[in-house]
Design an enzyme around this catalytic site. Sequence first.
Site, PDB file in Angstrom:
ATOM      1  CG  HIS A  59      87.385  52.407   5.740  1.00  0.00           C
ATOM      2  ND1 HIS A  59      87.857  51.115   5.870  1.00  0.00           N
ATOM      3  CD2 HIS A  59      86.871  52.732   6.949  1.00  0.00           C
ATOM      4  CE1 HIS A  59      87.656  50.685   7.087  1.00  0.00           C
ATOM      5  NE2 HIS A  59      87.037  51.634   7.769  1.00  0.00           N
ATOM      6  CD  GLU A 137      84.334  53.238  13.244  1.00  0.00           C
ATOM      7  OE1 GLU A 137      83.312  53.904  13.500  1.00  0.00           O
ATOM      8  OE2 GLU A 137      84.314  52.156  12.639  1.00  0.00           O
TER       9      GLU A 137
END
Length: 389
Positions: A59, A137
């Site tokens: 990202h 994550e």
Amino acid sequence: TTTTRPPPLAPSVDALYMGLPAAAPPAVPRPEAVAPRYDPGCATLPSTGNGSVIVILRHGKTEHNKLGLFTGWEDAGLAREGRAEARRAGQLLSAHGFKIDVVYTSWLSRAIETAWIALSEMDALWIPIIKSWRLNERMYGALTGLSKKMINRVHGEKQFMKWRRGYTNRPPPVSTFSTYYPGNDARYVQYLVDVRFSVRESLVRSIAAGQFVFARKMPKAESLEDCMKRTIPYFLEEIYPTVVDQRRNVLVSSSENAIRGLLMHLCDIPTERINEVEIPTGLPLIFDVNQKCLRLLDDGEYSTVPEEALARWNFGTALDMLFRPCDSEIGEGEDAENCDASLPDPVIRLATLPPELAGPPTAPYDPDDAVQADDFVLGALMGVDLSQV
């Protein structure tokens, strides 16, 4: 000449829970990639039908990244710089002629928004986006939201690096009643249904609620090994068959540690060296499944010397593990003859640079960042430049 897409991909359980339509879009003819390029060494252009690729995209930069905070499962959005990185990623993929068939991403806004912006630049917002919490994550537990510099100073460099980069080291767990615990986040309580129930969590929450409550066992802290135990099985069962069996090009938009684990699997990085791997934000990494080559996309700024080209980005000290010669066991034919033991050009080169890649990357238009037309009209009537107010 055109190639026809394989039968539509049925969405996974995660996709259905996160609102994806019950069926993927019907197959449509896909033109061959036409972007002119120099010879990238051993790699062929997979999007023309010679093979398939996995486009791995961390990202774009967030405000947490800029401030040096542990983010983990906290749903931090993209910063303006991160939106610019995501836009440039889409421009690069478009300029090189890559056609993405399906996107896999996490339940975190920063990864989803990065995929959206990149797809927008490719005129491909219509393709299936499958979201799974298993691509989230790594869960940083009680470190979530804290300054990395502060943790380093308080606990020392050795302990800091164990928590941040250790393969088996978990950070301190987050409290059951912390806002950072996913069991207190509606999206996970309602939609995370593929983990077992926890007797302890159910008991604690039942006492707190004054009635019986079923609660699932969600992570309170994870090591990289823990993170890989959810990401790699998902990759092998859901993503990899899409790439290999259906010969599709896949975009995986996720976060640093999920990607580190994925690259550890794809590039055969040993556990003792995974702490050396760094993943730049917003940079598309092209993994050729057939030849097991990791490549970068040319934007006109790379040196023609492989070592100098790789030095442009911070990949850590494990470049020799990430960027290696082609797999020698790719079969016979022209591709096999072209591969040698030396490091090939790590950059897939463009013969000509499209105008959109000239100059630094810019963020997509955001109304909140601009003076509105009404402001100009009102300012003109008042004789005041409201853009300066």
